[in-house]
Scaffold this active site. Sequence first.
Site, mmCIF file in Angstrom:
data_model
loop_
_atom_site.group_PDB
_atom_site.id
_atom_site.type_symbol
_atom_site.label_atom_id
_atom_site.label_comp_id
_atom_site.label_asym_id
_atom_site.label_seq_id
_atom_site.Cartn_x
_atom_site.Cartn_y
_atom_site.Cartn_z
ATOM 1 N N LYS A 177 0.861 -1.058 0.081
ATOM 2 C CA LYS A 177 0.152 0.003 -0.171
ATOM 3 C C LYS A 177 1.045 1.235 0.076
ATOM 4 C CE LYS A 177 -1.163 2.647 2.740
ATOM 5 N NZ LYS A 177 -1.203 3.819 1.946
ATOM 6 N N CYS A 287 13.226 10.517 8.625
ATOM 7 C CA CYS A 287 13.089 10.314 9.757
ATOM 8 C C CYS A 287 14.556 10.472 10.830
ATOM 9 C CB CYS A 287 12.596 8.626 9.928
ATOM 10 S SG CYS A 287 13.580 7.636 9.003
ATOM 11 N N GLU A 386 8.713 15.157 16.630
ATOM 12 C CA GLU A 386 9.294 15.405 15.130
ATOM 13 C C GLU A 386 8.614 16.196 14.448
ATOM 14 O OE1 GLU A 386 8.155 11.928 12.903
ATOM 15 O OE2 GLU A 386 10.068 11.792 12.220
HETATM 16 P P1 NAD Z 1 2.108 8.417 8.085
HETATM 17 O O1 NAD Z 1 2.134 7.644 9.278
HETATM 18 O O2 NAD Z 1 0.954 9.550 8.228
HETATM 19 O O3 NAD Z 1 1.797 7.548 6.918
HETATM 20 C C1 NAD Z 1 2.451 6.413 6.424
HETATM 21 C C2 NAD Z 1 1.623 5.191 5.841
HETATM 22 O O4 NAD Z 1 0.583 4.767 6.605
HETATM 23 C C3 NAD Z 1 1.008 5.919 4.511
HETATM 24 O O5 NAD Z 1 1.211 5.023 3.582
HETATM 25 C C4 NAD Z 1 -0.408 6.079 5.201
HETATM 26 O O6 NAD Z 1 -1.443 6.123 4.084
HETATM 27 C C5 NAD Z 1 -0.661 4.817 5.881
HETATM 28 N N1 NAD Z 1 -1.707 5.008 7.136
HETATM 29 C C6 NAD Z 1 -2.075 6.134 7.677
HETATM 30 N N2 NAD Z 1 -3.202 5.604 8.441
HETATM 31 C C7 NAD Z 1 -3.240 4.467 8.401
HETATM 32 C C8 NAD Z 1 -4.122 3.465 9.185
HETATM 33 N N3 NAD Z 1 -4.889 3.730 10.283
HETATM 34 N N4 NAD Z 1 -3.697 2.211 9.081
HETATM 35 C C9 NAD Z 1 -2.971 1.832 8.196
HETATM 36 N N5 NAD Z 1 -2.113 2.560 7.313
HETATM 37 C C10 NAD Z 1 -2.134 3.768 7.373
HETATM 38 O O7 NAD Z 1 3.478 8.812 7.805
HETATM 39 P P2 NAD Z 1 3.883 9.822 6.504
HETATM 40 O O8 NAD Z 1 3.610 11.135 6.815
HETATM 41 O O9 NAD Z 1 3.430 9.236 5.441
HETATM 42 O O10 NAD Z 1 5.574 9.769 6.659
HETATM 43 C C11 NAD Z 1 6.451 10.509 7.482
HETATM 44 C C12 NAD Z 1 6.563 9.669 8.629
HETATM 45 O O11 NAD Z 1 7.225 8.557 8.467
HETATM 46 C C13 NAD Z 1 7.601 10.318 9.592
HETATM 47 O O12 NAD Z 1 7.138 10.283 11.156
HETATM 48 C C14 NAD Z 1 8.699 9.599 9.557
HETATM 49 O O13 NAD Z 1 9.647 9.706 10.694
HETATM 50 C C15 NAD Z 1 8.480 8.106 9.333
HETATM 51 N N6 NAD Z 1 9.343 7.498 8.598
HETATM 52 C C16 NAD Z 1 10.214 6.558 9.364
HETATM 53 C C17 NAD Z 1 11.228 5.791 8.628
HETATM 54 C C18 NAD Z 1 11.992 4.901 9.619
HETATM 55 O O14 NAD Z 1 12.857 4.236 8.818
HETATM 56 N N7 NAD Z 1 11.969 4.749 10.756
HETATM 57 C C19 NAD Z 1 11.570 6.227 7.340
HETATM 58 C C20 NAD Z 1 10.589 7.307 6.854
HETATM 59 C C21 NAD Z 1 9.735 7.844 7.382
#
Ligand code: NAD
Length: 485
Positions: A177, A287, A386
């Site tokens: 997804k 991140c 963050e």
């Molecule tokens: P997000 O958590 O808003 O979304 C991530 C994904 O989850 C998207 O595909 C979104 O559609 C999906 N999603 C949202 N709600 C959901 C639910 N209830 N159930 C299942 N899936 C759901 O994050 P974002 O804004 O897309 O990305 C930024 C975040 O990602 C930041 O917090 C960043 O630190 C983190 N990140 C972490 C890493 C790591 O390696 N730890 C790497 C990249 C980004």
Amino acid sequence: MNIAANTPAGHFIAGEWITGGGKPRQSFDPATGEALGGWLPGSAELAGQAIAAARSAFDRSAWPASPRQRAQALFEFADRLEARKDELGALIVAENGKLQAEAAGEVAGAVSEIRYYAGLARNITGRTLETAPGNVSLLNREPAGVAAIIVPWNAPVTLLVRSLAPALAAGCTAVIKPAEQTPLIHRAVIECLAGCPSLPAGVVNSVNENGSAVGEALVVSPDVDVVSFTGSSRTGRLIMAAAAPTLKRLSLELGGKAPAIVFDDADLETAVRELTRGALVMAGQICIAAARFLVHEKVLPEFREKAKAAFASVRVGPGADRQSQMGSLIDVENRSRLERLIEQAGDEGSMVLKGEAPAGVLAKGAFLTPTLFEIGDLRSGLVQEELFGPIVSLESFADEAEAVHKANATRYGLAASVFTRDLARATRVSRAIRAGTVWLNCHTRLLAEAETGGYRQSGLGRLHGAEGLNDFLETKHVYFEAGVV
Ligand code: NAD
């Protein structure tokens, strides 16, 4: 060949592109606001079809028991991605707002990682024990089943590959997804997979998002065995709760708030150079970005001036322009969110360099120049949360104990860096920091071969490296008493 360039990006289920789902939506270039192309939102029903395809491929095809085929399929995937690297790079620049060098690095990193796991696919071995003569234990490593892979927008190619490559190497089948912000990049990657001769239909499936309906359907399904999620800690918590009724295996790569500790014996030129890049890469939307500069009070004035000058000299502009040194944010909503945080930083701390949305030709895009602010209150949300953008706090410390205390003072534990010429101190401090990665005298180095992951609320499990396979494997004990006569 880009088979669907002029049609909205659809879903890929059981080896076919599916055009069903909701009404087409547009994807936009965050640097210009221009529409780039259409995509089709998914639904829980489409997620169900994709899960059924992945389940059937896992339960009925030879894939889980064919490591050589899996290695071959991964090599084909890497070759096909590499053959389209220029087109993919341009798409990442356009849809994600990244610089060309960042986009090229993203594709090259993904290709390298796929090849690494292609090699590991043929090296998944168990153990054998003989606890008494003729009493044999086989500890077999088996694929865990159907993996749901949920990825964010900020590195849509590498973060997908980081979960998908080990999942496929291990013998899992997958439902992906992607994030709503990057459907066109995602389609191009799936096209590369779809054309791999050694990848059976149904092994990899993908359904676009619609709000959070698709992600939620994947997490609650009893036919999904593993959820590999990369995204915010907030969504990670929701996923953990939603996965509880089916007791799913979870791999969670979540948010971060990386501290960078600069001791008074550090090479300040190196520290400022590394941390400017480490904080502002991908416009701070990563991140592991250096988000807090913790600087020894003796060198704070010098560091402050050097960092301010370095931040001020960063040329913000479209990723497509080779002169640009920092690209755009993902969208203007995020710029507005960050502008509010900059005001808060001015109120709670003292502004060293205030970021702003540039005027003129850049005004249409989601651009924001870097911010550096100084703050003493560890409890401030600006220090604890963050921010995910080009905003960095500058904090001081008086001794090593205080530096470690401050570095560990948030609920995150993804990455950190330490700048010092004293190797014993670097070793002590890297041991004391509660984070999955600690860089010494540099920041932001990621390798396919080296595990990454979070302590505390930055996540569960590890991706990259040999341990990246563990999330997608079960260990089975097979025991027999053969005797010795
Ligand atoms: P997000 O958590 O808003 O979304 C991530 C994904 O989850 C998207 O595909 C979104 O559609 C999906 N999603 C949202 N709600 C959901 C639910 N209830 N159930 C299942 N899936 C759901 O994050 P974002 O804004 O897309 O990305 C930024 C975040 O990602 C930041 O917090 C960043 O630190 C983190 N990140 C972490 C890493 C790591 O390696 N730890 C790497 C990249 C980004």
